[in-house]
Design an enzyme around this catalytic site. Sequence first.
Site, PDB file in Angstrom:
ATOM      1  N   HIS A   1      27.622   3.186  13.332  1.00 35.60           N
ATOM      2  CA  HIS A   1      27.348   3.557  11.937  1.00 35.60           C
ATOM      3  C   HIS A   1      28.662   3.850  11.211  1.00 35.60           C
ATOM      4  O   HIS A   1      28.958   3.302  10.163  1.00 35.60           O
ATOM      5  CB  HIS A   1      26.437   4.783  11.914  1.00 35.60           C
ATOM      6  CG  HIS A   1      26.313   5.425  10.580  1.00 35.60           C
ATOM      7  ND1 HIS A   1      25.645   4.828   9.536  1.00 35.60           N
ATOM      8  CD2 HIS A   1      26.772   6.603  10.101  1.00 35.60           C
ATOM      9  CE1 HIS A   1      25.701   5.628   8.470  1.00 35.60           C
ATOM     10  NE2 HIS A   1      26.382   6.691   8.789  1.00 35.60           N
TER      11      HIS A   1
ATOM     12  N   ARG B   1      23.505  -4.159  12.202  1.00 36.12           N
ATOM     13  CA  ARG B   1      24.801  -3.489  12.230  1.00 36.12           C
ATOM     14  C   ARG B   1      25.335  -3.626  13.645  1.00 36.12           C
ATOM     15  O   ARG B   1      24.883  -2.964  14.562  1.00 36.12           O
ATOM     16  CB  ARG B   1      24.592  -2.015  11.863  1.00 36.12           C
ATOM     17  CG  ARG B   1      25.870  -1.251  11.568  1.00 36.12           C
ATOM     18  CD  ARG B   1      25.578   0.235  11.491  1.00 36.12           C
ATOM     19  NE  ARG B   1      25.405   0.774  12.821  1.00 36.12           N
ATOM     20  CZ  ARG B   1      24.574   1.752  13.151  1.00 36.12           C
ATOM     21  NH1 ARG B   1      23.807   2.313  12.252  1.00 36.12           N
ATOM     22  NH2 ARG B   1      24.500   2.169  14.393  1.00 36.12           N
TER      23      ARG B   1
ATOM     24  N   TYR C   1      21.333   5.880  20.999  1.00 34.69           N
ATOM     25  CA  TYR C   1      20.042   5.574  20.384  1.00 34.69           C
ATOM     26  C   TYR C   1      19.615   4.108  20.437  1.00 34.69           C
ATOM     27  O   TYR C   1      18.549   3.775  19.956  1.00 34.69           O
ATOM     28  CB  TYR C   1      20.013   6.063  18.933  1.00 34.69           C
ATOM     29  CG  TYR C   1      21.146   5.543  18.060  1.00 34.69           C
ATOM     30  CD1 TYR C   1      21.085   4.263  17.521  1.00 34.69           C
ATOM     31  CD2 TYR C   1      22.256   6.323  17.788  1.00 34.69           C
ATOM     32  CE1 TYR C   1      22.120   3.771  16.732  1.00 34.69           C
ATOM     33  CE2 TYR C   1      23.298   5.849  16.990  1.00 34.69           C
ATOM     34  CZ  TYR C   1      23.219   4.579  16.471  1.00 34.69           C
ATOM     35  OH  TYR C   1      24.241   4.102  15.695  1.00 34.69           O
TER      36      TYR C   1
HETATM   37  C1  LIG Z   1      21.196  11.811   0.518  1.00 36.17           C
HETATM   38  C2  LIG Z   1      21.881  11.587   1.809  1.00 36.17           C
HETATM   39  N1  LIG Z   1      21.343  12.083   2.933  1.00 36.17           N
HETATM   40  C3  LIG Z   1      21.963  11.916   4.118  1.00 36.17           C
HETATM   41  C4  LIG Z   1      23.147  11.254   4.192  1.00 36.17           C
HETATM   42  C5  LIG Z   1      23.860  11.085   5.526  1.00 36.17           C
HETATM   43  N2  LIG Z   1      23.831   9.680   5.922  1.00 36.17           N
HETATM   44  C6  LIG Z   1      24.885   8.881   5.691  1.00 36.17           C
HETATM   45  S1  LIG Z   1      24.554   7.302   6.059  1.00 36.17           S
HETATM   46  C7  LIG Z   1      22.999   7.651   6.552  1.00 36.17           C
HETATM   47  C8  LIG Z   1      22.104   6.547   7.001  1.00 36.17           C
HETATM   48  C9  LIG Z   1      21.949   5.498   5.958  1.00 36.17           C
HETATM   49  O1  LIG Z   1      21.165   4.450   6.426  1.00 36.17           O
HETATM   50  P1  LIG Z   1      20.899   3.161   5.559  1.00 36.17           P
HETATM   51  O2  LIG Z   1      20.445   3.548   4.186  1.00 36.17           O
HETATM   52  O3  LIG Z   1      19.982   2.298   6.324  1.00 36.17           O
HETATM   53  O4  LIG Z   1      22.312   2.474   5.386  1.00 36.17           O
HETATM   54  P2  LIG Z   1      23.359   2.055   6.498  1.00 36.17           P
HETATM   55  O5  LIG Z   1      24.209   3.240   6.761  1.00 36.17           O
HETATM   56  O6  LIG Z   1      22.612   1.608   7.702  1.00 36.17           O
HETATM   57  O7  LIG Z   1      24.163   0.966   5.890  1.00 36.17           O
HETATM   58  C10 LIG Z   1      22.757   9.021   6.438  1.00 36.17           C
HETATM   59  C11 LIG Z   1      21.508   9.685   6.833  1.00 36.17           C
HETATM   60  C12 LIG Z   1      23.687  10.759   2.990  1.00 36.17           C
HETATM   61  N3  LIG Z   1      24.857  10.096   2.963  1.00 36.17           N
HETATM   62  N4  LIG Z   1      23.038  10.938   1.821  1.00 36.17           N
END
Ligand SMILES: Cc1ncc(C[n+]2csc(CCOP(=O)(O)OP(=O)(O)O)c2C)c(N)n1
Lengths: 327, 361
Positions: free
Chosen positions: B261, B257, B270
């Site tokens: 985020h 990425r 981080y």
């Molecule tokens: C069940 C849940 N817990 C927490 C969140 C908050 N949150 C949004 S994105 C994220 C990280 C997601 O990481 P990843 O699955 O690696 O996908 P990326 O965002 O890197 O594409 C979090 C913790 C959420 N959307 N859903």
Amino acid sequence: MPAMNLVQAIQSALDFKLGDDERVLVFGEDVGLEGGVFRVTQGLQEKYGERRVFDTPLAESVIVGAGLGMAVAGLRPVLEIQFCGFIYPAMNQLVTHVSRMRNRSRGAFTVPLVIRLPYGGGIQALELHSESMEAMLAHIPGLKVVIPSTPYDAKGLLISAIESEDPVLFMEPKKVYRAFRQEVPAEAYRIPLGKASVVQSGTRLTLVAYGAMMRVARQAVELAAQEGLSVELIDLRSIYPLDTETLLESVKKTGRLAVLHEGPTSFGVAAEIIARVNEEALYWLEAPPRRITGFDTVMPLPMGEQHYMPTPERVLYELIQLHNQAE
Amino acid sequence: MLTSYDPLKGKRLQILAESGRIVNRKHLPEWTDEALVEAYRLMLRARVADEKALLFQRQKRIHTLPVNKGQEAAAVGSALALEPADWMVQSYRELGAVLQKGGTIRNHLLYFKGSEWGSVHPGLPRLLPLSVPIGSQITHAAGIGHAIRYQGGSEVVICYFGDGGTSQGDFHEGLNWAAVFKCPVIFFCMNNQYAISLNRRHQTASATLAQKAVAYGMPGIQVDGNDLLAVHAATRAAAEHVRSGQGPVLIEAYTYRMGPHTTADDPSLYRPKEEEEEWAPRDPLLRLRLHLESRGLWDSAREDESRAAATAETDAAMREVDELHETPLDEIFAHQYSDRPAELRRQQAAYEAYLQWKEAR
Ligand SMILES: Cc1ncc(C[n+]2csc(CCOP(=O)(O)OP(=O)(O)O)c2C)c(N)n1
């Protein structure tokens, strides 16, 4: 006395308990290195180390389930679920274990854990980032649900929550996080769970609110005063246990009750409060109580949330209706 | 191919190196020059839309949104391996795939301005709305695959999720189900190395995400996610495998990425700048462009022209969305149930009475 916003006051409580009690651990998604998406835990990992303050894998069920495991093994976990809308993967743990452990083991095992849960709307956030699901949580026997509305209350309530022998959902109104500052003692103090606070006394109507809606309520009370209405305003602070005494005392004085919250109407906190008042103070009521709440719909995305979130004007309108109803 | 890249041995499929050179002819997808150029154009379109969306957020024309930069090859390369009749189950960081499927930049922007209408793309009944609760959509893909099998269809499902998603129970439950019932699902994990601030190393102790497939009894493959050709070749092979009734496949696209985020995130908290710099030359657009240029299929004039077209499209979409303001009250109530229960009618009427009062004041 230092002036703190809600974020700083919560952090100050966490800081105190981490320093005060080695059994306290702080963890959750992004709470360690980054200090949480709202920066509530910022600096704590640096101060207390990764053993005490740490990031977890992205999995709410195990965050809460492991929290239970730590608690029965003698620790005092204070964990963060990033948003109220993401507590659902952990509902199984909350309903089937966390809330039941003490009763089913007849006190042999207890779960003194705190779940910090940012909640609430009005911040034009993404889907599932604005929910206010306290009624669902308060409906589960065995859980305590606490919602501060000010920095001062937040610090005192959180310290009490961490010291409580029962699982506590500590719901943080994220709209208030940085909304204002207040003088908050640097040292520790406690506010008992289950005690509401009468923040303004009045004679004609009782308005009950909590969390982020307290700011809306305060503004509405001012507007009402301009209309010549004297409103008694109660900040619930704890959803469960609920301070029925304070509510009854107020309603017996004013004879009129309105309850304000963000969450959906049906089977909500307002419904419960009104039921209790009906049970014990029906004959003091001079008009049917009113609910001022979100709708029985999902929280609309930002282009629609202005309809959903109660505003001071809408509360004023409801108070006027309540007042004008025939005695 | 799916078996010759054993994730337990740490293998990763790469076809197009950072230099733009083909380093693996054996698995080179059969693409015409035009198709390859089209794929690049699509990646560029997604890149431009993403960059502009970030800008629009800074101008407060839309709200917080995720940033796609760096993941265009993984999104576009995988989506291009599927048929129009196939299903796509989104996470929220695959703009290139959504555009390939026929989704619009307008609706992408509209969703992040805060309208439910943006979550559906016109004429695309097999593109599910994006999914915010991490990992939850993985179970839906299993179910759609199950339905396809039950109905005797030949479609497949592609399901996107992040490295963080693999930690959720839903990941385990969805992959297990799909494997047990041999559902035609391609589980496509975008390993962009981060779940907000959490580095992939701390998300799981597994050496790769692809190797998790082994335990579920399905093939797993790790590919260079910034390599359009590798992503495409692997997804094609996976599509063949699942379409032939042999059950699901897990693909891990190893990517990065490159941006924050979301627009609300600050990566400097981080991750070190040096890491970002290390990944910069692996930009998926860069290497494909070098490749196309080396073959005389692309030049800066074409680049400028494509960029300008994507910019104009995104600007026009934003202007259209700028015209939309409030969600009408009735819509909030109209879509909750198939009928409108009395409770909702009463709540709406009460609120309308308030609006009238307010109007009259
Ligand atoms: C069940 C849940 N817990 C927490 C969140 C908050 N949150 C949004 S994105 C994220 C990280 C997601 O990481 P990843 O699955 O690696 O996908 P990326 O965002 O890197 O594409 C979090 C913790 C959420 N959307 N859903």
